[in-house]
Design a protein around this motif. Structure first.
Motif, PDB file in Angstrom:
ATOM      1  N   UNK A   1       0.823  -1.208   0.000  1.00 22.41           N
ATOM      2  CA  UNK A   1       0.000   0.000   0.000  1.00 22.41           C
ATOM      3  C   UNK A   1       0.858   1.259   0.000  1.00 22.41           C
ATOM      4  N   UNK A   2       1.872   1.305   0.863  1.00 20.94           N
ATOM      5  CA  UNK A   2       2.738   2.481   0.940  1.00 20.94           C
ATOM      6  C   UNK A   2       3.525   2.669  -0.360  1.00 20.94           C
ATOM      7  N   UNK A   3       3.980   1.560  -0.957  1.00 22.17           N
ATOM      8  CA  UNK A   3       4.691   1.644  -2.234  1.00 22.17           C
ATOM      9  C   UNK A   3       3.765   2.172  -3.326  1.00 22.17           C
ATOM     10  N   UNK A   4       2.500   1.746  -3.297  1.00 16.12           N
ATOM     11  CA  UNK A   4       1.521   2.251  -4.266  1.00 16.12           C
ATOM     12  C   UNK A   4       1.316   3.752  -4.125  1.00 16.12           C
ATOM     13  N   UNK A   5       1.308   4.241  -2.888  1.00 19.48           N
ATOM     14  CA  UNK A   5       1.174   5.684  -2.671  1.00 19.48           C
ATOM     15  C   UNK A   5       2.359   6.445  -3.256  1.00 19.48           C
ATOM     16  N   UNK A   6       3.559   5.890  -3.096  1.00 17.30           N
ATOM     17  CA  UNK A   6       4.747   6.532  -3.646  1.00 17.30           C
ATOM     18  C   UNK A   6       4.699   6.553  -5.172  1.00 17.30           C
ATOM     19  N   UNK A   7       4.337   5.428  -5.769  1.00 20.94           N
ATOM     20  CA  UNK A   7       4.251   5.365  -7.235  1.00 20.94           C
ATOM     21  C   UNK A   7       3.203   6.338  -7.747  1.00 20.94           C
ATOM     22  N   UNK A   8       2.076   6.433  -7.044  1.00 19.31           N
ATOM     23  CA  UNK A   8       1.038   7.379  -7.432  1.00 19.31           C
ATOM     24  C   UNK A   8       1.520   8.814  -7.356  1.00 19.31           C
TER      25      UNK A   8
ATOM     26  N   UNK B   1      10.488  17.914 -11.394  1.00 16.83           N
ATOM     27  CA  UNK B   1      11.536  17.086 -10.773  1.00 16.83           C
ATOM     28  C   UNK B   1      11.090  16.558  -9.409  1.00 16.83           C
ATOM     29  N   UNK B   2      11.485  15.326  -9.100  1.00 12.78           N
ATOM     30  CA  UNK B   2      11.146  14.697  -7.821  1.00 12.78           C
ATOM     31  C   UNK B   2      12.435  14.230  -7.144  1.00 12.78           C
ATOM     32  N   UNK B   3      12.604  14.584  -5.871  1.00 14.34           N
ATOM     33  CA  UNK B   3      13.753  14.123  -5.097  1.00 14.34           C
ATOM     34  C   UNK B   3      13.467  12.701  -4.625  1.00 14.34           C
ATOM     35  N   UNK B   4      13.911  11.718  -5.415  1.00 13.53           N
ATOM     36  CA  UNK B   4      13.600  10.327  -5.108  1.00 13.53           C
ATOM     37  C   UNK B   4      14.256   9.862  -3.802  1.00 13.53           C
ATOM     38  N   UNK B   5      15.453  10.357  -3.516  1.00 11.97           N
ATOM     39  CA  UNK B   5      16.125   9.960  -2.271  1.00 11.97           C
ATOM     40  C   UNK B   5      15.286  10.342  -1.062  1.00 11.97           C
ATOM     41  N   UNK B   6      14.748  11.564  -1.088  1.00 15.60           N
ATOM     42  CA  UNK B   6      13.922  12.023   0.024  1.00 15.60           C
ATOM     43  C   UNK B   6      12.628  11.222   0.118  1.00 15.60           C
ATOM     44  N   UNK B   7      12.020  10.931  -1.030  1.00 16.56           N
ATOM     45  CA  UNK B   7      10.762  10.191  -1.029  1.00 16.56           C
ATOM     46  C   UNK B   7      10.957   8.742  -0.569  1.00 16.56           C
ATOM     47  N   UNK B   8      12.071   8.126  -0.974  1.00 12.92           N
ATOM     48  CA  UNK B   8      12.340   6.755  -0.538  1.00 12.92           C
ATOM     49  C   UNK B   8      12.601   6.736   0.969  1.00 12.92           C
ATOM     50  N   UNK B   9      13.312   7.764   1.462  1.00 12.25           N
ATOM     51  CA  UNK B   9      13.535   7.870   2.904  1.00 12.25           C
ATOM     52  C   UNK B   9      12.223   8.007   3.665  1.00 12.25           C
ATOM     53  N   UNK B  10      11.314   8.817   3.137  1.00  9.82           N
ATOM     54  CA  UNK B  10      10.002   8.981   3.757  1.00  9.82           C
ATOM     55  C   UNK B  10       9.207   7.682   3.707  1.00  9.82           C
ATOM     56  N   UNK B  11       9.315   6.967   2.572  1.00 15.00           N
ATOM     57  CA  UNK B  11       8.631   5.673   2.440  1.00 15.00           C
ATOM     58  C   UNK B  11       9.098   4.706   3.521  1.00 15.00           C
TER      59      UNK B  11
END
Length: 236
Positions: A82-89, A98-108
């Protein structure tokens, strides 16, 4: 050499490291008593800083078999999906910028940890007006500051650096939040016994249990919760 009144050995060769880490590992297995961790971790009752002995072995066994087992981790598979789906969405919606993927993965990672440990994600204002990250970073900075009281215990009562006062303030913030979390879990467990139990539920179930070699009380539970979240700044 000596740091204040504390004898200190610098290990600077593989042969010396082997003596400490293998040959005489039990002699040096305990962490030293440090004021910061005694104040924040309820007298160092977590798994990382607790002195080696029956309690440490009990907590290690408890965490290995119950909290961090493959079976328990697998039980949260749907939550992680579910959380991974929210990130992909989120990434899809932000495709044009642009998206800071490092920050988003850390938040995930932090969000997953929060849900595994606490059963849900908490907002900043539910923790403290300064927010999770600011308070955690402040506490880490105080804990990393060389403390005169650790090297010359006779100076502890003077609090020359003001660290004791600051650490007690941070500890109060943690404790208030953990009291809230535990109260919510006690209330929810009485309503729905069939829900998937998170780490806090499991820890509370060990309180007063005769199955463990050492008695687990509320301070042990709080200290272990803090240990479970020690590497996730945005969770706790």
């Amino acid at each position: 050499m000596r740091l204040g009144l504390k004898p200190t050995i610098v290990v600077s060769s593989p042969q010396a490291a082997e003596l400490f880490l293998r040959t005489h590992d039990l002699v040096f297995a305990s962490r030293p008593p440090l004021q910061a961790f005694k104040l924040v971790l309820y007298g160092q009752k977590d798994m990382i800083m607790a002195p080696y002995g029956p309690y440490w072995r009990t907590v290690r066994k408890m965490c290995t078999l119950e909290l961090f087992s493959n079976h328990k981790i697998s039980s949260f598979k749907s939550m992680r999906k579910e959380e991974l789906g929210l990130l992909i969405g989120f990434i899809k919606d932000a495709a044009a910028v642009p998206v800071d993927l490092s920050a988003k993965v850390g938040t995930l990672s932090a969000d997953m940890t929060c849900r595994m440990v606490f059963g849900k994600k908490y907002l900043d204002e539910e923790f403290d007006e300064r927010g999770f990250k600011a308070v955690i970073q402040e506490g880490m900075a105080y804990a990393a500051t060389p403390n005169f009281a650790d090297y010359i215990p006779q100076l502890a009562s003077l609090d020359l650096q003001g660290l004791t006062k600051k650490l007690k303030g941070i500890s109060k913030v943690y404790d208030d939040f953990l009291e809230k979390v535990i109260a919510e879990h006690v209330q929810h467990s009485s309503r729905d016994e069939n829900r998937n139990k998170d780490f806090v539920d499991l820890l509370l179930s060990f309180m007063g249990s005769e199955e463990t070699d050492c008695q687990i009380d509320i301070e042990h539970v709080k200290a272990i919760i803090l240990f479970s979240n020690s590497d996730h700044e945005m969770c706790l």
